[in-house]
Design an enzyme around this catalytic site. Structure first.
Site, PDB file in Angstrom:
ATOM      1  N   LYS A 296     -16.674 -39.266 -22.470  1.00 55.69           N
ATOM      2  CA  LYS A 296     -15.400 -38.945 -23.132  1.00 55.69           C
ATOM      3  C   LYS A 296     -14.443 -38.314 -22.116  1.00 55.69           C
ATOM      4  O   LYS A 296     -13.281 -38.707 -22.005  1.00 55.69           O
ATOM      5  CB  LYS A 296     -15.695 -37.954 -24.267  1.00 55.69           C
ATOM      6  CG  LYS A 296     -14.549 -37.688 -25.192  1.00 55.69           C
ATOM      7  CD  LYS A 296     -14.915 -36.597 -26.208  1.00 55.69           C
ATOM      8  CE  LYS A 296     -16.093 -36.997 -27.081  1.00 55.69           C
ATOM      9  NZ  LYS A 296     -16.304 -36.034 -28.194  1.00 55.69           N
TER      10      LYS A 296
ATOM     11  N   LYS B 299     -23.581 -30.305 -24.354  1.00 55.73           N
ATOM     12  CA  LYS B 299     -23.501 -30.012 -25.784  1.00 55.73           C
ATOM     13  C   LYS B 299     -24.535 -28.966 -26.131  1.00 55.73           C
ATOM     14  O   LYS B 299     -25.566 -28.841 -25.452  1.00 55.73           O
ATOM     15  CB  LYS B 299     -23.781 -31.272 -26.608  1.00 55.73           C
ATOM     16  CG  LYS B 299     -23.201 -31.214 -28.005  1.00 55.73           C
ATOM     17  CD  LYS B 299     -21.743 -31.603 -27.982  1.00 55.73           C
ATOM     18  CE  LYS B 299     -21.148 -31.695 -29.353  1.00 55.73           C
ATOM     19  NZ  LYS B 299     -19.874 -32.436 -29.304  1.00 55.73           N
TER      20      LYS B 299
END
Ligand code: GLU
Length: 432
Positions: A95, A107
């Site tokens: 991304k 994450k």
């Protein structure tokens, strides 16, 4: 039931493999990118308000930091698993690469149900989790942010805890903070706003007038609710909205501001007056111009993909379409604008927040939004141009090709994957 594989980490790996193959890159690139570079699993003991102790499991996964510090949100959810966090970390790497911001991907997640925790328990859990992962995060290492069920208040506790540990005000360790402690204007709405820029661009390309275009939004949390409101202000017709409890449908259009008020008063969008009730499956099968999944992974399964009646799917959520569904949608000529492009607005404004923290100089909301627009439109154009030029791959594969190429180039120039690479021309792959 089709018995399809719903392991998101395996589908994320397959997406990368496809891009590596299409780019003709050396397999070492895939070997490097198929697994995270670093993973941390923590057990977080929490003193509950009643005096008992519960132990929570948490993760922080850094997929790749070749391009810059690892970056990505923290999710509080009962379905969090290590494989889910790995997939989400991997998606963050690509991304950031697809929108061209100087970050890698990470994450975090804690297996918990925040609804069952009191305000004080939530604060203690947030602080304890950050203490546990503090050795591997930092403004120049890995910068967390909000994700599902986490918000500016939680980011504030986390930043404060980290600052206590390091003995200085480390504003840049986390993004999505409240304004008063170094947050950025426009960050809360950024994922939704970024997604709207993408919808506007694709609407132009496909000759759809956004004014009056029929939109269905699955999920009415931070992303879905702002997205519905911004599109409503642009005169799109929001015909369907849903949350975990069910959906509402009105072919003449719903007013998302009123739906928000109803949600605040009742805890759900269901039972909103002036709308027909639909199930969580039916909402995805409504005829519309744009279907925007803005909830969790694996929502559009193969079974649903066969029944989707939208012209275009714009993935505001991470990983909402299964691999099998993707193939079916491609065959059915339903365009999917992939998550790593469509929902990159959040991390883009997170980057702006971190830049502002580093400078100690803060921008106006207009400046944030116009820079976000430039970044999203440019990224969209690059992906769409290559998609049009290639014709043999989906928009998702196109986005991955651009992103993987960028990360592979960073790994190559850093010497991580050797200087002698077969098919070296792949690294100078011409993007347009
Ligand atoms: N959680 C958001 C995402 O999945 C934002 C991440 C960030 O700002 O670092 O893109």
């Amino acid at each position: 039931m089709t018995g399809e594989n719903l392991n998101v980490f395996e589908s994320a790996q397959a997406q990368v493999k496809m891009a590596v193959d299409k780019l003709g890159l050396n397999l070492t690139v895939y070997d490097f990118l198929k697994d995270p570079m670093r993973e941390m699993t923590v057990s977080v003991p929490l003193k509950m308000d009643d005096g008992s102790t519960r132990v929570f499991r948490g993760y922080r996964v850094q997929h790749n930091d070749a391009v810059g510090p690892a970056k990505g949100g923290i999710r509080f959810h009962h379905d969090v698993s290590l494989d889910e966090v790995r997939a989400l970390a991997m998606w963050m790497t690509f991304k950031c690469a697809v929108v061209g911001i100087p970050y890698g991907g990470a994450k975090g997640g804690v297996i918990c149900n925040p609804e069952d925790l009191s305000h004080t328990e939530l604060e203690r859990l947030s602080r304890a989790y950050i203490q546990a992962i503090s050795p591997i995060i930092g403004p120049e290492k890995d910068i967390p942010a909000p994700d599902v069920n986490t918000n500016a208040q939680i980011m504030s506790w986390m930043m404060d805890e980290f600052s206590h540990i390091k003995q200085y005000n480390a504003f840049g360790v986390i993004t999505g903070k409240p304004l008063i402690i170094g947050g950025s204007l426009g960050r809360t709405e950024a994922t939704a706003r970024g997604c709207v820029f993408v919808i506007e661009e694709i609407a132009k390309k496909r000759n759809i007038n956004l004014e009056g275009a029929k939109v269905v939004v699955q999920g009415f949390g931070n992303v879905g609710s702002f997205l519905a409101k911004i599109l409503y202000d642009k005169k799109a017709t929001i015909i369907g909205i849903s949350d975990v409890k069910g959906g509402i449908f009105n072919p003449k259009g719903l007013n998302p501001y009123k739906v928000s008020e109803h949600l605040a008063a009742t805890g759900s969008v269901i039972n909103y007056s002036g709308a027909k009730a639909v199930t969580n499956q039916e909402i995805l099968e409504l005829p519309c111009d744009f279907l925007v999944p803005a909830a969790l992974e694996n929502q559009i399964t193969a079974e649903i993909a066969n029944k989707v009646k939208a012209k275009i799917i714009v993935e505001a959520a991470n990983g909402p379409t299964t691999a099998e569904a993707d193939k079916i949608l491609e065959k059915r000529n339903i365009l999917v604008v992939p998550d790593i492009l469509a929902n990159a607005g959040g991390v883009t404004v997170s980057y702006f927040e971190w830049v502002q923290n580093n400078m100690g100089f803060y921008w106006s909301e207009n400046e944030v939004n116009s820079r976000l627009g430039q970044q999203m439109v440019q990224a969209f154009q690059r992906v769409y141009d290559l998609f049009q030029a290639r014709k043999d791959v989906s928009m998702r594969v196109t986005a991955y090709m651009l992103a993987v190429d960028r990360v592979a180039e960073a790994m190559k120039v850093r010497g991580w994957i050797g200087s002698k690479v077969e098919k070296d021309q792949a690294y100078t792959y011409k993007l347009a």
